[in-house]
Design an enzyme around this catalytic site. Structure first.
Site, PDB file in Angstrom:
ATOM      1  N   ASP A   5       1.105  -5.094  -3.225  1.00 57.42           N
ATOM      2  CA  ASP A   5       0.653  -5.449  -1.887  1.00 57.42           C
ATOM      3  C   ASP A   5       1.892  -5.433  -0.986  1.00 57.42           C
ATOM      4  O   ASP A   5       3.035  -5.376  -1.447  1.00 57.42           O
ATOM      5  CB  ASP A   5      -0.073  -6.804  -1.838  1.00 57.42           C
TER       6      ASP A   5
HETATM    7  C1  BGC Z   1      -3.410  -7.076   2.402  1.00 56.12           C
HETATM    8  C2  BGC Z   1      -3.865  -5.882   1.600  1.00 56.12           C
HETATM    9  C3  BGC Z   1      -3.849  -4.646   2.470  1.00 56.12           C
HETATM   10  C4  BGC Z   1      -2.466  -4.490   3.071  1.00 56.12           C
HETATM   11  C5  BGC Z   1      -2.299  -3.246   3.948  1.00 56.12           C
HETATM   12  C6  BGC Z   1      -2.095  -6.828   3.115  1.00 56.12           C
HETATM   13  O1  BGC Z   1      -1.830  -7.859   4.010  1.00 56.12           O
HETATM   14  O2  BGC Z   1      -3.321  -8.203   1.559  1.00 56.12           O
HETATM   15  O3  BGC Z   1      -5.144  -6.131   1.079  1.00 56.12           O
HETATM   16  O4  BGC Z   1      -4.235  -3.519   1.740  1.00 56.12           O
HETATM   17  O5  BGC Z   1      -2.142  -5.620   3.833  1.00 56.12           O
HETATM   18  O6  BGC Z   1      -2.900  -3.377   5.173  1.00 56.12           O
END
Ligand code: BGC
Length: 702
Positions: free
Chosen positions: A267
């Site tokens: 992540d």
């Molecule tokens: C989230 C993810 C997401 C990523 C990209 C993060 O803050 O937890 O689920 O894919 O951002 O936008």
């Protein structure tokens, strides 16, 4: 299962088209007849150390959570290596549709969960991936399968609710649908991710049994049944180890035990340390190589904190996945979503919404509507399209509001008024003058924050006191219906004052049409609750104990163990406002003829009413406890079906059981075990509406 329209179909690009890899005579890894492993080995033999490291991070400086606002097609990009014919990999959010740029706003995933229908999940994943592909993406960050532990979780709209079995089947089907479109899925967020509060620094204390029985199963299903190409590790720590550095979860469980062959992206900003990330099982750092860059990885090798073999392993995982999913052997997907026919996506959005709309209460059979001559619509949500915010938000191409949908369905003979609800007196006046009043109420959810309580106005203070508004309108008109558009459970203190309650979730861009069709009875409300609606704030799981939520000193203890969701209410003996699995139909069903063994349970479902309708029979098992230290939930969902029945029609439904359906995680043996004893079998229309019971195993004589 409810038959939904054919999946979105667009032929994948012809294999004969020129590949981006190049001529196999010069580049033997471009020979598509070789295995992905062989091709990876041939390619890696030609790569420099810098080229290898370049495969291990996104290199798009505009990527990441905020990237979608700047780059309207992709969240992240790995640009590949043109010298060797390694194509770029473009990635996009997310679990509710493509976030970057405009896309079809599907109903929120919690609405899909309410559909209790893996076929709908396959259609959903297929639709998201089809659009991701037509925005030029090779990979989509979704589905989100984190089991809902905290009802106030700001991302509850984004997942599949509080039951691991339901989440597992839907997640796997979503992934199969998505990957059939030629797009890699990224199931998220491994291993445990339960709240937004302190999410970047939270330490989650979870015992091994709870981990195995509640939080890991959807990931296991995503890998074993869904064939997920990638698994995104999450934020925070699990038992003191950062999720994106967790050798135990990522290397031992995911790869060694489950046989995962794809790659693990982090992540965004979840990798904390170069060596710990590399040794802990993360293959690709997102949104940029802050730790996985040439300087730091080479330094780690020089200092012997990471071996070259470990780095090569990560490169191998990324490349092998790209080969296996055909990325080398097809042209790039063009970014042309704006110009293509989106009818199939729109139809999918409407059908999935209809399948998830959940009728919670229908006193006096107020629904379906009997062609009222006047309807008072109250509440701003009647004119809006709700959605959660953050990476699961989607900017819709267009959206049909409830008012538009209802007006179109009602026709010009029906007088429809609208008041925004800001002035309760005006709303009551309008309601008094109409045959039927429909009040729209909504919460507000999104990434980065949890709701501060479960009442409507608490979730969305800017809308004023929606509970009071509902009571006022209900007093003014005895035929009041509440339409909830929430992303998770809310309190319903007015539930006995109104005749009808419909939970439409965040119903997506076709929500207005879907809702109108359900309200008028063109379709049966297909949804059943994938989350329990508590009667009081403190009845909800984790509500009464700060060490469970929001945590003390950034530490959260999962001391409830496996008693998550409805298992909690059963263990405490509290009666919810609306139980897990609840949802009414416009017709009535009878269950009968239960037979049960350790390999299957069968039951006959009969439509005893006057209308066609959709039953969702649910199978719950009560497992024998192998000892006082292994308490078993009173009921655990182990099967369900979605059965369309004409009036008077019966169908025999079979719920297959495997040894895993009967198993618990034995911490001593570190393995699944099936306990000796009596297995209680319960079938019904909700977790609390059990109408057929039986047993198998070694049971006391009656
Ligand atoms: C989230 C993810 C997401 C990523 C990209 C993060 O803050 O937890 O689920 O894919 O951002 O936008």
């Amino acid at each position: 299962m409810l038959a939904l329209a054919a999946p979105v179909s667009t032929a994948l690009p012809a294999q004969a088209a020129p590949t981006r890899c190049g001529d196999p005579a010069q580049r033997p890894w471009c020979d598509a007849s070789l295995t992905a492993d062989r091709r990876t080995a041939l390619l890696m033999a030609k790569m420099t150390d810098d080229e290898k490291i370049a495969m291990l991070a996104s290199d798009d400086p505009l990527g990441g959570p905020l990237g979608g606002f700047i780059d309207t097609a992709h969240a992240d990009t790995n640009s590949g290596i043109p010298r060797l014919g390694i194509p770029p990999v473009y990635m996009a959010d997310g679990p509710a549709g493509v976030r970057q740029g405009k896309a079809t706003r599907l109903p929120a995933p919690i609405s899909l969960a309410a559909g209790f229908d893996p076929e709908a999940a396959r259609l959903y994943g297929g639709t998201v991936a089809w659009e991701a592909r037509h925005r030029g993406n090779d990979l989509i960050f979704g589905p989100t399968v984190d089991v809902l532990r905290v009802p106030r979780n700001g991302r509850s709209f984004e997942g599949f609710g509080e039951d691991p079995y339901l989440s597992s089947g839907l997640g796997a089907a979503w992934i199969r649908g998505a990957q059939a479109q030629g797009v890699m899925a990224s199931v998220k967020h491994m291993a445990v991710y339960s709240q937004e509060t302190d999410r970047l620094s939270l330490d989650m204390k979870v015992d091994p049994r709870t981990l195995r029985e509640v939080y890991l199963p959807p990931f296991e299903a995503a890998v074993k049944q869904g064939g997920a190409a990638t698994v995104m590790c999450g934020f925070g720590k699990l038992n003191g180890r950062w999720a994106c550095q967790d050798d135990g979860a990522l290397n031992k469980v995911l790869r060694s035990e489950w046989g995962f062959k794809g790659f693990v992206p982090s992540d965004h900003t979840a990798v904390q340390d170069t060596a710990a990330g590399a040794n802990g099982g993360v293959d690709m750092e997102l949104p940029i190589g802050m730790h996985y860059n040439a300087f730091m990885l080479k330094q780690a090798v020089a200092q012997k904190t990471v071996t070259q073999a470990t780095i090569d392993g990560h490169v191998r995982n990324v490349l092998r996945t790209m080969f296996a999913f055909g990325v080398f052997d097809r042209p790039a997907y063009p970014n042309d979503l704006g110009t293509i026919d989106r009818t199939a996506s729109e139809t999918a959005a409407r059908k999935i919404a209809e399948s998830g709309i959940t009728l919670l209460r229908n006193a006096g059979g107020i629904l379906p509507l009997k062609s009222p001559s006047s309807i008072a619509l109250v509440g701003r949500a009647a004119r809006e399209s709700q959605s959660g915010s953050g990476s699961a938000n989607v900017v819709p191409f267009s959206a049909v509001s409830a008012q538009d949908g209802i007006a179109r369905r009602a026709g010009s003979g029906t007088k429809i008024t609208y008041t925004d609800g800001g002035n309760a007196g005006a709303a009551a006046d309008a309601a008094r003058k109409a045959d039927v009043a429909i009040v729209f109420a909504t919460d507000s959810e999104g990434e980065f924050f949890d709701r501060s309580c479960l009442t409507l106005q608490c979730g969305d203070p800017l809308r004023g006191d929606q509970d009071a508004l509902i009571s006022t309108v209900a007093k003014a008109n005895p035929n009041t219906i509440v339409v909830l558009e929430t992303g998770g459970p809310v309190l319903t203190p007015w539930r006995n004052q109104v005749k009808g309650i419909v939970e439409a979730w965040y119903p997506g861009q076709e929500g207005g049409n879907a809702l109108a069709r359900v309200l008028y009875g063109d379709v049966d409300p297909g949804g059943r609750l994938p989350v329990t609606f508590p009667a009081a704030e403190n009845d909800a799981p984790t509500a009464a104990n700060p060490s469970q939520f929001p945590g003390v000193n950034k530490t959260v203890t999962f001391s409830e163990g496996v008693m998550v969701g409805y298992r909690h209410y059963d263990a405490k003996g509290t009666t919810p406002a609306f139980p897990f699995g609840h949802g009414l139909s416009y017709t009535a069903f009878r269950y009968g003829g239960l037979t049960a063994s350790s390999t299957s349970v069968q039951v006959t479902v009969t439509n005893t009413g006057q209308r066609a309708g959709t039953a969702v029979p649910q199978l719950y098992l009560g497992l024998p406890s192998p000892g006082v230290d292994v308490p078993q939930p009173a009921r655990q969902l182990k099967g369900y079906a979605k059965v369309a029945l004409a009036p008077g029609q019966s169908k025999r439904v079979t719920f297959p059981l495997t040894s895993r359906s009967l198993a618990y995680w034995n911490e001593g043996a570190k393995a699944w075990k099936v306990a000796a004893g009596c297995y209680r079998v319960m079938v019904g229309g909700s977790e609390r509406d059990i109408t057929q019971t039986g047993t198998f195993g070694t049971c006391p004589a009656k």
